[in-house]
Design a protein around this motif. Structure first.
Motif, PDB file in Angstrom:
ATOM      1  N   ARG A   1       0.834  -1.199   0.000  1.00 41.37           N
ATOM      2  CA  ARG A   1       0.000   0.000   0.000  1.00 41.37           C
ATOM      3  C   ARG A   1       0.873   1.255   0.000  1.00 41.37           C
ATOM      4  O   ARG A   1       0.574   2.226  -0.706  1.00 41.37           O
ATOM      5  CB  ARG A   1      -0.923   0.008   1.215  1.00 41.37           C
ATOM      6  CG  ARG A   1      -1.925   1.187   1.184  1.00 41.37           C
ATOM      7  CD  ARG A   1      -2.647   1.391   2.502  1.00 41.37           C
ATOM      8  NE  ARG A   1      -3.540   0.276   2.802  1.00 41.37           N
ATOM      9  CZ  ARG A   1      -3.336  -0.573   3.820  1.00 41.37           C
ATOM     10  NH1 ARG A   1      -2.264  -0.440   4.592  1.00 41.37           N
ATOM     11  NH2 ARG A   1      -4.195  -1.538   4.057  1.00 41.37           N
TER      12      ARG A   1
ATOM     13  N   LEU B   1       2.145   1.836  -3.407  1.00 39.93           N
ATOM     14  CA  LEU B   1       1.104   2.357  -4.302  1.00 39.93           C
ATOM     15  C   LEU B   1       0.866   3.852  -4.088  1.00 39.93           C
ATOM     16  O   LEU B   1       0.264   4.509  -4.934  1.00 39.93           O
ATOM     17  CB  LEU B   1      -0.208   1.599  -4.080  1.00 39.93           C
ATOM     18  CG  LEU B   1      -0.266   0.165  -4.628  1.00 39.93           C
ATOM     19  CD1 LEU B   1      -1.556  -0.513  -4.212  1.00 39.93           C
ATOM     20  CD2 LEU B   1      -0.141   0.154  -6.149  1.00 39.93           C
TER      21      LEU B   1
ATOM     22  N   ARG C   1       5.308   3.192  -8.266  1.00 41.42           N
ATOM     23  CA  ARG C   1       3.847   3.011  -8.303  1.00 41.42           C
ATOM     24  C   ARG C   1       3.434   2.099  -9.464  1.00 41.42           C
ATOM     25  O   ARG C   1       2.660   1.148  -9.288  1.00 41.42           O
ATOM     26  CB  ARG C   1       3.159   4.372  -8.471  1.00 41.42           C
ATOM     27  CG  ARG C   1       2.981   5.137  -7.180  1.00 41.42           C
ATOM     28  CD  ARG C   1       1.774   6.055  -7.331  1.00 41.42           C
ATOM     29  NE  ARG C   1       1.718   7.018  -6.242  1.00 41.42           N
ATOM     30  CZ  ARG C   1       0.646   7.733  -5.942  1.00 41.42           C
ATOM     31  NH1 ARG C   1      -0.456   7.590  -6.662  1.00 41.42           N
ATOM     32  NH2 ARG C   1       0.647   8.587  -4.947  1.00 41.42           N
TER      33      ARG C   1
ATOM     34  N   LEU D   1       1.746  -1.642  -9.366  1.00 42.56           N
ATOM     35  CA  LEU D   1       0.455  -1.929 -10.002  1.00 42.56           C
ATOM     36  C   LEU D   1       0.552  -3.132 -10.943  1.00 42.56           C
ATOM     37  O   LEU D   1      -0.363  -3.952 -11.026  1.00 42.56           O
ATOM     38  CB  LEU D   1      -0.042  -0.697 -10.758  1.00 42.56           C
ATOM     39  CG  LEU D   1      -0.587   0.440  -9.881  1.00 42.56           C
ATOM     40  CD1 LEU D   1      -0.672   1.735 -10.677  1.00 42.56           C
ATOM     41  CD2 LEU D   1      -1.958   0.072  -9.313  1.00 42.56           C
TER      42      LEU D   1
ATOM     43  N   LEU E   1       0.440  -6.233  -8.889  1.00 44.90           N
ATOM     44  CA  LEU E   1      -0.904  -6.611  -8.457  1.00 44.90           C
ATOM     45  C   LEU E   1      -1.586  -7.545  -9.462  1.00 44.90           C
ATOM     46  O   LEU E   1      -2.402  -8.383  -9.095  1.00 44.90           O
ATOM     47  CB  LEU E   1      -1.767  -5.362  -8.251  1.00 44.90           C
ATOM     48  CG  LEU E   1      -1.455  -4.482  -7.030  1.00 44.90           C
ATOM     49  CD1 LEU E   1      -2.501  -3.386  -6.904  1.00 44.90           C
ATOM     50  CD2 LEU E   1      -1.405  -5.301  -5.750  1.00 44.90           C
TER      51      LEU E   1
ATOM     52  N   THR F   1      -6.607   2.306  -2.645  1.00 45.20           N
ATOM     53  CA  THR F   1      -5.364   2.904  -3.141  1.00 45.20           C
ATOM     54  C   THR F   1      -5.212   2.695  -4.636  1.00 45.20           C
ATOM     55  O   THR F   1      -4.767   3.583  -5.365  1.00 45.20           O
ATOM     56  CB  THR F   1      -4.147   2.277  -2.412  1.00 45.20           C
ATOM     57  OG1 THR F   1      -4.456   2.112  -1.041  1.00 45.20           O
ATOM     58  CG2 THR F   1      -2.917   3.132  -2.567  1.00 45.20           C
ATOM     59  N   CYS F   2      -5.575   1.497  -5.088  1.00 48.87           N
ATOM     60  CA  CYS F   2      -5.480   1.183  -6.522  1.00 48.87           C
ATOM     61  C   CYS F   2      -6.412   2.090  -7.332  1.00 48.87           C
ATOM     62  O   CYS F   2      -6.032   2.595  -8.388  1.00 48.87           O
ATOM     63  CB  CYS F   2      -5.824  -0.291  -6.734  1.00 48.87           C
ATOM     64  SG  CYS F   2      -5.583  -0.865  -8.424  1.00 48.87           S
TER      65      CYS F   2
ATOM     66  N   CYS G   1      -5.044   5.559  -7.903  1.00 43.45           N
ATOM     67  CA  CYS G   1      -3.963   5.669  -8.908  1.00 43.45           C
ATOM     68  C   CYS G   1      -4.513   6.005 -10.291  1.00 43.45           C
ATOM     69  O   CYS G   1      -3.752   6.432 -11.177  1.00 43.45           O
ATOM     70  CB  CYS G   1      -3.160   4.377  -8.969  1.00 43.45           C
ATOM     71  SG  CYS G   1      -2.095   4.124  -7.538  1.00 43.45           S
TER      72      CYS G   1
ATOM     73  N   ALA H   1      -2.659   1.156 -13.720  1.00 44.32           N
ATOM     74  CA  ALA H   1      -3.790   1.096 -12.796  1.00 44.32           C
ATOM     75  C   ALA H   1      -5.024   0.530 -13.500  1.00 44.32           C
ATOM     76  O   ALA H   1      -5.802  -0.237 -12.912  1.00 44.32           O
ATOM     77  CB  ALA H   1      -4.080   2.483 -12.234  1.00 44.32           C
TER      78      ALA H   1
ATOM     79  N   ALA I   1      -4.598  -3.163 -13.728  1.00 39.98           N
ATOM     80  CA  ALA I   1      -4.703  -3.751 -12.390  1.00 39.98           C
ATOM     81  C   ALA I   1      -6.179  -3.897 -12.002  1.00 39.98           C
ATOM     82  O   ALA I   1      -6.609  -4.952 -11.511  1.00 39.98           O
ATOM     83  CB  ALA I   1      -3.967  -2.881 -11.376  1.00 39.98           C
TER      84      ALA I   1
END
Length: 948
Positions: free
Chosen positions: A104, A107, A115, A119, A122, A138-139, A142, A154, A157
């Motif tokens: 986290r 991210l 970052r 991602l 993930l 958090t995702c 982004c 992102a 992800a």
């Protein structure tokens, strides 16, 4: 419980210097960044290979996770991907809470690379819902990051998470719809559009319609994705089809070659409108001309050929455009383009096509470039096809092609001869002008084969009195002074002289006595004859072409000349009442023939005359000497040979027509329980839609299961006996270049067999891919073992092996398996080639296997069919050449293996009172296929039964 662990690649691990857990822990704690990188790499490899070392999880969290080193962070992502995240009860380990917290933080890291990389990580752990759930907010945040690298990762992800666990981001489609509307970066738009296409197609179509007017200005990747969405949407009954068609029309003008190709392909699946088909074909042609990669050219030409086969004469207007592809340097591209042009040529454009090909043919002479002889041969063959197909252009091209009779490239000259021979037979009104042109070009011909073809044409088709006399004069020019032997001897004598003779005599006189073995004296002469030198000089002197061929030992051409002269004399004798002229012509012909025989037996030729040519020329002399006495021979010379050639042409045309008809009406064999499709109930408005998933299934063979129980039983081989402790049998399945062995083992004892191993070995070009594992079989139990063997060539292979296991008191027990012989017929398929290609390969191939015929059959044709069936070879000799009642049979056969190996065979047999005698000669480039086919024929002869 956690989901099933994914499969990873096994990486080689050097166990000779394997550090202990304590050493690894110390390196993680106190080592430099380089040491830590090396240690973490070792731990990852060890984990992948099945040794996870769970005690090192906490040290990695303590000492590696806080590091700011980007390489360590990237390597740490690999470790989190492969390390065990769940305990024995299937619950998430407590330590992973710290890991989630660190992810986290990454991210939310200010560095966009960290970052973006996180991602992407993930996406690799998208199956672990417990890990992902705390990271969702958090995702999502982004998606609003200032940098496009973060945003595009992102999007994917969110896509992977939504695809696996829809409940984690239930509003993902609306989120993406809002995102794509506000996004400015092309790659981010493309990723969001891919998301919508796979997860919310109506929203993807809605966005596509909203940007319909801006399609041509969009990025190439986005345009490709739009084409894919259009394909997917058109599988359903969509109302947007007219818009999609206009969209594809606009994308045909894209600057990207990939977009152009996909747009043109998709357009033909959406509509069969002639304008659309023509626009797509025109786009394909432009791609072929502008694209530099030859593989791409061939792929596009294949697509163009498919389009032509489905849409008939709609594309005829593009024929001249396709001819521009001939400017490519690659011969495969040229051949493919030429075959398309030949199939598109019609009465409307044949003259333009032939004019273009003639100009190209002229350029091959004026300019020297790579593969010019091959290109010239291709052009000559193409003009030949067009001239025979369209009689109106035959007259305009035949004289132009005859200029190439003197071509130094022998195949080109032979193609011209074959063309001229067919034209003079099919178009009688052109015979006189063609024969006049042929006689004029005799002095330019260099090849013996070309000379033989031209002499045959002149002998058959020169018909007028004045034409026959003119032909005789031109033949005398290329033959030189007659008789040949006398004129060559005179040249030899003139090359000498009085001075040379005196010198020879002087040298002859010098010598010293020598005592022989019987005690007598002899004179040893230091004599170097100048005669042999003069003879070589006479042989090397410039001579007329036909004379040079005969003196070079080409007496086959001499026999063809004798046959042609005989035909001309017989025809002249039938047409004229002027006996002195006819007798003079006959006497001259007989003089030429006897001259060829005489010189063939002299020292002036490279090799003496062969028996066949000598006998053939003597029979011609005998025919002329008995001019009026034997009418049967008269008809054979003047009528039968021409009739045989006419019959051969008719047979060729019939075969070509049958082949074309069979291609147009292919039968599709279906099983009784196959699903019926009523095409009348479906709307046919375009070509078959493109479905890559279905195509992939067909390519891998997943959709084709055509085996039946009986064929499977025929492929089972028994490996051990029924009285052995272990009974084994194998089902042998050929799959492409692999042999799949499915071995069934049965423990026939009342003991448990431990550490049982099935050990295979191979002989020939076979390679065992993997060694089977060790098994334990219960009393009277069964075990199925699979093994894969790679095949690299068409050669008889043998698989042998043994079964090993631990008996009582750990004593090793063994059973030897029966051999499995691999049938090469599974890899050999019938194929076809032209007579020229067959002769070329026959000369080139060095391996020959000769098999003597030993059979109870009495009919030569039945034996030929038997050999063809047992070897999977096709017969190249036309049926017309083997028809009729004759005790002799000679046939050429050809096959090709899956590995691209050519196999040639010649069958020469004779029917006698004792049965069929003769031999089969097999030739190939490699030894294996020649020996294997020979063994196959020998075995089939033993199995053949006498005919009843």
């Amino acid at each position: 419980m956690a989901a099933e662990a994914p499969c990873y690649t096994v990486v080689f691990e050097d166990t000779t210097e394997s550090p202990s857990t304590q050493e690894l822990r110390a390196s993680l704690e106190k080592g430099t960044d380089e040491d830590r990188l090396d240690t973490l790499r070792r731990i990852i490899v060890s984990t992948i290979n099945g040794n996870p070392q769970p005690t090192l999880l906490m040290p990695i969290i303590q000492y590696i996770m806080p590091s700011r080193n980007k390489q360590l962070k990237k390597l740490l992502h690999f470790y989190w991907e492969v390390c065990p995240k769940y305990d024995e009860n299937g619950k998430l380990k407590q330590e992973m809470i710290l890991v989630v917290n660190a992810i986290r933080n990454d991210l939310q890291h200010p560095n966009e690379y960290i970052r973006g990389a996180t991602l992407r990580f993930l996406q690799k752990i998208s199956k672990d819902a417990e890990l992902l759930e705390p990271l969702i907010p958090t995702c999502r945040s982004c998606l609003e990051h200032r940098h496009s690298y973060v945003r595009k990762n992102a999007v994917f992800a969110v896509y992977t998470i939504y695809r696996e666990y829809e409940h984690l981001i239930p509003d993902a489609p609306e989120l993406m719809q809002t995102f794509i509307a506000a996004e400015s970066d092309a790659t981010c738009k493309r990723n969001a559009f891919v998301f919508l296409a796979h997860c919310a197609m109506p929203k993807a179509v809605e966005w596509l319609i909203s940007v319909y007017d801006q399609l041509t200005s969009l990025d190439e990747l986005l345009q490709m994705s739009i084409i894919e969405v259009i394909r997917l949407d058109c599988k359903n009954d969509t109302t947007h089809r007219p818009r999609y068609i206009r969209c594809m029309f606009e994308l045909l003008n894209s600057s990207s070659h990939a977009v152009k190709y996909e747009a043109a392909t998709t357009l033909t699946t959406l509509t069969q409108n002639p304008a659309a088909v023509k626009a797509a074909a025109s786009c394909f042609v432009n791609l072929v001309i502008k694209e530099s990669d030859n593989n791409v050219k061939l792929i596009v030409l294949d697509r163009l050929d498919t389009l032509r086969s489905k849409h008939g004469h709609i594309l005829d207007g593009l024929t001249m455009d396709i001819l521009q592809v001939l400017s490519s340097a690659d011969m495969e591209v040229r051949r493919k383009a030429m075959s398309i042009v030949l199939s598109m040529t019609s009465n409307r454009n044949v003259e333009e096509v032939v004019l273009f090909l003639k100009k190209q043919l002229q350029q091959t002479q004026e300019r020297e470039f790579e593969k010019a002889p091959e290109y010239r041969q291709l052009l000559i063959q193409s003009i030949h096809v067009l001239a025979v197909k369209f009689s109106e252009v035959a007259a305009s091209v035949v004289h132009a092609l005859m200029e190439f009779l003197g071509d130094s490239n022998n195949p080109s000259a032979l193609d011209v001869v074959a063309f001229v021979r067919e034209v003079v037979e099919k178009f009688p009104h052109l015979r006189q002008s063609i024969c006049e042109k042929l006689t004029q070009t005799l002095t330019e011909i260099k090849s013996g084969k070309a000379f033989r073809g031209v002499l045959w044409i002149l002998g058959e088709y020169v018909e007028g009195l004045s034409d026959i006399q003119a032909t005789f004069q031109d033949i005398r020019k290329v033959l030189g002074e007659i008789p040949i032997l006398a004129s060559e001897q005179r040249l030899l004598d003139e090359a000498g002289g009085e001075e040379d003779k005196k010198e020879d005599k002087k040298v002859e006189g010098s010598g010293r006595p020598k005592v022989l073995a019987d005690g007598t004296y002899a004179t040893e002469t230091a004599y170097t004859s100048a005669t042999s030198t003069r003879l070589e000089a006479v042989k090397a002197a410039s001579k007329p072409p036909l004379r040079a061929l005969i003196l070079g030992g080409d007496f086959f051409t001499g026999s063809v000349l004798a046959s042609a002269l005989t035909k001309l004399v017989l025809r002249f004798d039938d047409l004229t009442n002027d006996r002195p002229k006819a007798n003079a012509l006959r006497a001259e012909s007989m003089l030429i023939m006897t001259s060829i025989i005489r010189v063939g037996q002299s020292k002036f030729v490279t090799v003496p005359i062969d028996e066949d040519s000598n006998e053939r020329i003597l029979s011609c002399i005998q025919t002329l000497s008995e001019l009026q006495e034997n009418s049967i021979v008269h008809d054979i010379f003047l009528k039968d040979t021409k009739a045989a050639y006419s019959k051969m042409l008719v047979a060729q045309e019939k075969t070509a027509a049958e082949k074309k008809e069979s291609e147009s009406t292919k039968e599709h064999v279906v099983q009784v329980d196959d699903l019926l499709t009523f095409r009348q109930f479906s709307k046919k408005s375009a070509d078959d839609p493109i479905d890559y998933v279905e195509d992939l299934g067909k390519a891998t063979g997943a959709a084709e299961v055509r085996e039946d129980f009986i064929s499977n039983l025929s492929r089972i081989s028994q490996l051990t006996g029924f009285s052995d402790p272990i009974y084994a049998e194998a089902y042998v399945k050929m799959h492409g270049f692999d042999i799949m062995l499915d071995v069934l083992l049965v423990n026939q004892t009342s003991n448990t067999l431990q550490n049982l191993c099935l050990d295979f070995a191979t002989l020939g070009d076979l390679k065992l891919v993997e060694r089977p594992a060790v098994y334990t079989i219960a009393p009277h139990g069964f075990q199925s073992i699979k093994a894969t063997i790679k095949v690299s060539s068409t050669e008889t292979g043998v698989i042998f092996g043994s079964i090993l296991w631990d008996g009582p008191a750990l004593a090793e027990c063994c059973v030897i398996l029966n051999d499995i012989h691999i049938d090469i017929m599974d890899y050999i398929k019938p194929a076809y080639c032209s007579e020229t290609q067959f002769r070329s390969m026959w000369t080139e191939f060095e391996w020959e296997n000769r098999v003597n015929v030993s059979t109870n059959m009495t009919d030569p044709r039945d034996y030929l069919k038997h050999v063809m069936k047992s070897t999977n070879m096709s017969c190249l000799t036309p049926e017309g050449a083997m028809s009729g009642d004759c005790d002799f049979l000679s046939a050429n056969m050809y096959a090709r293996s899956l590995f691209g190996e050519d196999a040639l065979a010649n069958l020469s047999i004779e029917k006698t009172e004792a049965g069929i005698v003769g031999h089969v000669r097999i030739r190939s480039k490699t030894q294996g296929i020649a020996l294997s086919l020979g063994d196959r024929i020998t075995m089939s002869q033993k199995d053949s039964k006498p005919s009843i």
